[in-house]
Design a protein around this motif. Sequence first.
Motif, PDB file in Angstrom:
ATOM      1  N   GLU A  33       0.895  -1.291   0.154  1.00 40.73           N
ATOM      2  CA  GLU A  33       0.145   0.057  -0.026  1.00 40.73           C
ATOM      3  C   GLU A  33       0.849   1.152   0.098  1.00 40.73           C
ATOM      4  OE1 GLU A  33      -2.699  -0.147   3.277  1.00 40.73           O
ATOM      5  OE2 GLU A  33      -3.788  -1.945   2.416  1.00 40.73           O
ATOM      6  N   LYS A  34       1.838   1.085   0.718  1.00 40.21           N
ATOM      7  CA  LYS A  34       2.886   2.359   0.918  1.00 40.21           C
ATOM      8  C   LYS A  34       3.551   2.707  -0.579  1.00 40.21           C
ATOM      9  CE  LYS A  34       6.835   4.213   3.346  1.00 40.21           C
ATOM     10  NZ  LYS A  34       7.894   3.772   4.320  1.00 40.21           N
ATOM     11  N   ARG A  35       3.791   1.554  -1.280  1.00 34.91           N
ATOM     12  CA  ARG A  35       4.817   1.609  -2.230  1.00 34.91           C
ATOM     13  C   ARG A  35       3.646   2.294  -3.418  1.00 34.91           C
ATOM     14  NH1 ARG A  35       6.776  -3.376  -1.196  1.00 34.91           N
ATOM     15  NH2 ARG A  35       5.294  -4.406  -2.510  1.00 34.91           N
ATOM     16  N   GLN A  36       2.284   1.745  -3.568  1.00 37.06           N
ATOM     17  CA  GLN A  36       1.214   2.143  -4.304  1.00 37.06           C
ATOM     18  C   GLN A  36       0.965   3.671  -4.139  1.00 37.06           C
ATOM     19  OE1 GLN A  36      -2.413   0.025  -3.859  1.00 37.06           O
ATOM     20  NE2 GLN A  36      -2.894   0.578  -5.863  1.00 37.06           N
ATOM     21  N   LYS A  37       0.950   4.155  -2.983  1.00 43.03           N
ATOM     22  CA  LYS A  37       0.676   5.630  -2.638  1.00 43.03           C
ATOM     23  C   LYS A  37       1.735   6.356  -3.150  1.00 43.03           C
ATOM     24  CE  LYS A  37      -2.625   5.352   1.419  1.00 43.03           C
ATOM     25  NZ  LYS A  37      -2.655   5.758   2.763  1.00 43.03           N
ATOM     26  N   GLU A  38       2.994   5.957  -2.821  1.00 36.35           N
ATOM     27  CA  GLU A  38       4.101   6.762  -3.561  1.00 36.35           C
ATOM     28  C   GLU A  38       4.206   6.830  -4.921  1.00 36.35           C
ATOM     29  OE1 GLU A  38       7.560   4.737  -1.683  1.00 36.35           O
ATOM     30  OE2 GLU A  38       7.270   5.681   0.323  1.00 36.35           O
ATOM     31  N   THR A  39       3.832   5.697  -5.634  1.00 37.22           N
ATOM     32  CA  THR A  39       3.891   5.827  -7.126  1.00 37.22           C
ATOM     33  C   THR A  39       2.682   6.540  -7.664  1.00 37.22           C
ATOM     34  OG1 THR A  39       2.794   3.473  -7.094  1.00 37.22           O
ATOM     35  CG2 THR A  39       5.194   3.640  -7.499  1.00 37.22           C
ATOM     36  N   THR A  40       1.719   6.661  -6.958  1.00 39.65           N
ATOM     37  CA  THR A  40       0.405   7.288  -7.129  1.00 39.65           C
ATOM     38  C   THR A  40       0.647   8.759  -7.157  1.00 39.65           C
ATOM     39  OG1 THR A  40      -1.188   5.425  -6.618  1.00 39.65           O
ATOM     40  CG2 THR A  40      -1.945   7.874  -6.810  1.00 39.65           C
ATOM     41  N   TYR A  41       1.306   9.319  -6.159  1.00 40.05           N
ATOM     42  CA  TYR A  41       1.643  10.751  -5.882  1.00 40.05           C
ATOM     43  C   TYR A  41       2.982  11.171  -6.314  1.00 40.05           C
ATOM     44  CZ  TYR A  41      -2.675  10.345  -3.358  1.00 40.05           C
ATOM     45  OH  TYR A  41      -4.059  10.166  -2.939  1.00 40.05           O
ATOM     46  N   ARG A  42       3.606  10.479  -7.152  1.00 44.38           N
ATOM     47  CA  ARG A  42       5.059  10.631  -7.438  1.00 44.38           C
ATOM     48  C   ARG A  42       5.234  12.034  -8.118  1.00 44.38           C
ATOM     49  NH1 ARG A  42       8.989   6.184  -9.596  1.00 44.38           N
ATOM     50  NH2 ARG A  42      10.487   7.150  -8.442  1.00 44.38           N
ATOM     51  N   GLY A  43       5.875  13.128  -7.656  1.00 41.31           N
ATOM     52  CA  GLY A  43       6.091  14.201  -8.455  1.00 41.31           C
ATOM     53  C   GLY A  43       4.885  15.371  -8.135  1.00 41.31           C
ATOM     54  N   ILE A  44       3.977  14.930  -6.971  1.00 34.96           N
ATOM     55  CA  ILE A  44       2.922  15.832  -6.793  1.00 34.96           C
ATOM     56  C   ILE A  44       3.350  16.510  -5.487  1.00 34.96           C
ATOM     57  CG2 ILE A  44       0.393  16.079  -6.454  1.00 34.96           C
ATOM     58  CD1 ILE A  44      -0.116  13.822  -8.060  1.00 34.96           C
ATOM     59  N   LYS A  45       3.424  17.661  -5.384  1.00 35.93           N
ATOM     60  CA  LYS A  45       3.775  18.415  -4.147  1.00 35.93           C
ATOM     61  C   LYS A  45       2.651  18.493  -3.023  1.00 35.93           C
ATOM     62  CE  LYS A  45       7.058  21.584  -6.053  1.00 35.93           C
ATOM     63  NZ  LYS A  45       7.478  22.899  -6.349  1.00 35.93           N
ATOM     64  N   ASN A  46       1.287  18.372  -3.511  1.00 32.93           N
ATOM     65  CA  ASN A  46       0.214  18.536  -2.650  1.00 32.93           C
ATOM     66  C   ASN A  46      -0.994  17.403  -2.971  1.00 32.93           C
ATOM     67  OD1 ASN A  46      -1.549  19.091  -1.004  1.00 32.93           O
ATOM     68  ND2 ASN A  46      -1.764  21.312  -1.327  1.00 32.93           N
ATOM     69  N   PRO A  47      -0.829  16.224  -2.614  1.00 35.10           N
ATOM     70  CA  PRO A  47      -1.738  15.136  -3.129  1.00 35.10           C
ATOM     71  C   PRO A  47      -3.317  15.401  -2.646  1.00 35.10           C
ATOM     72  CG  PRO A  47      -0.009  14.205  -1.486  1.00 35.10           C
ATOM     73  CD  PRO A  47       0.237  15.733  -1.646  1.00 35.10           C
ATOM     74  N   GLU A  48      -3.225  16.249  -1.693  1.00 35.47           N
ATOM     75  CA  GLU A  48      -4.709  16.414  -0.938  1.00 35.47           C
ATOM     76  C   GLU A  48      -5.350  17.264  -2.045  1.00 35.47           C
ATOM     77  OE1 GLU A  48      -2.156  17.121   1.051  1.00 35.47           O
ATOM     78  OE2 GLU A  48      -2.240  15.002   2.439  1.00 35.47           O
ATOM     79  N   ALA A  49      -4.567  18.306  -2.469  1.00 35.33           N
ATOM     80  CA  ALA A  49      -5.303  19.181  -3.395  1.00 35.33           C
ATOM     81  C   ALA A  49      -5.700  18.556  -4.768  1.00 35.33           C
ATOM     82  CB  ALA A  49      -4.525  20.312  -3.881  1.00 35.33           C
ATOM     83  N   VAL A  50      -4.865  17.589  -5.174  1.00 31.85           N
ATOM     84  CA  VAL A  50      -5.241  16.722  -6.282  1.00 31.85           C
ATOM     85  C   VAL A  50      -6.401  15.892  -5.977  1.00 31.85           C
ATOM     86  CG1 VAL A  50      -4.415  15.058  -7.866  1.00 31.85           C
ATOM     87  CG2 VAL A  50      -2.742  16.700  -7.093  1.00 31.85           C
ATOM     88  N   GLU A  51      -6.474  15.170  -4.958  1.00 34.58           N
ATOM     89  CA  GLU A  51      -7.620  14.521  -4.560  1.00 34.58           C
ATOM     90  C   GLU A  51      -9.024  15.137  -4.635  1.00 34.58           C
ATOM     91  OE1 GLU A  51      -8.176  11.177  -3.973  1.00 34.58           O
ATOM     92  OE2 GLU A  51      -6.217  10.909  -4.631  1.00 34.58           O
ATOM     93  N   GLY A  52      -8.847  16.623  -3.953  1.00 37.63           N
ATOM     94  CA  GLY A  52      -9.995  17.387  -4.109  1.00 37.63           C
ATOM     95  C   GLY A  52     -10.371  17.595  -5.475  1.00 37.63           C
ATOM     96  N   LYS A  53      -9.684  17.981  -6.393  1.00 36.50           N
ATOM     97  CA  LYS A  53      -9.790  18.225  -7.766  1.00 36.50           C
ATOM     98  C   LYS A  53     -10.470  17.070  -8.485  1.00 36.50           C
ATOM     99  CE  LYS A  53      -6.393  22.003  -8.460  1.00 36.50           C
ATOM    100  NZ  LYS A  53      -5.242  22.066  -9.169  1.00 36.50           N
ATOM    101  N   LYS A  54     -10.089  15.868  -8.341  1.00 33.29           N
ATOM    102  CA  LYS A  54     -10.476  14.722  -8.498  1.00 33.29           C
ATOM    103  C   LYS A  54     -12.110  14.349  -8.284  1.00 33.29           C
ATOM    104  CE  LYS A  54      -6.401  11.684  -9.210  1.00 33.29           C
ATOM    105  NZ  LYS A  54      -5.809  10.607  -9.055  1.00 33.29           N
TER     106      LYS A  54
END
Length: 80
Positions: A33-54
Motif C-alpha cells: 500500500e505504501k509503495r502504491q501511494k508513493e507511485t500514485t503521488y510521485r511528483g505531486i507536491k500537494n496530493p490532498e489538493a489533487v484528490e479534491g480536484k478529482k
Amino acid sequence: MGMCLPCLSGAEDDVVVTPDPEMRRRQLAEAAEKRQKETTYRGIKNPEAVEGKKKKQEEMEKQTVNPAPAGGGGLKWQVG
C-alpha cells in the motif's frame, strides 16, 4: 587454530526470529500500500489538493450525466 571459534561464539545472538505468516502477510500488505501511494503521488507536491480536484471533477461529470429532474424549470417548447 582457534580462528573459527570467535565467529561461532556469537552465532546465538545473530539468530533472526521470523514472524508468523499472518504478521508477515500484514507487513507485506502495508508495504505494498505504501509503495502504491508513493507511485500514485510521485511528483505531486500537494496530493490532498489533487484528490479534491478529482472529486470535484467526478461530481461535475455526474451532474452532466444526470440532469436536473424534468418539469421544474428549463425551456418549454410551444408548438403552434
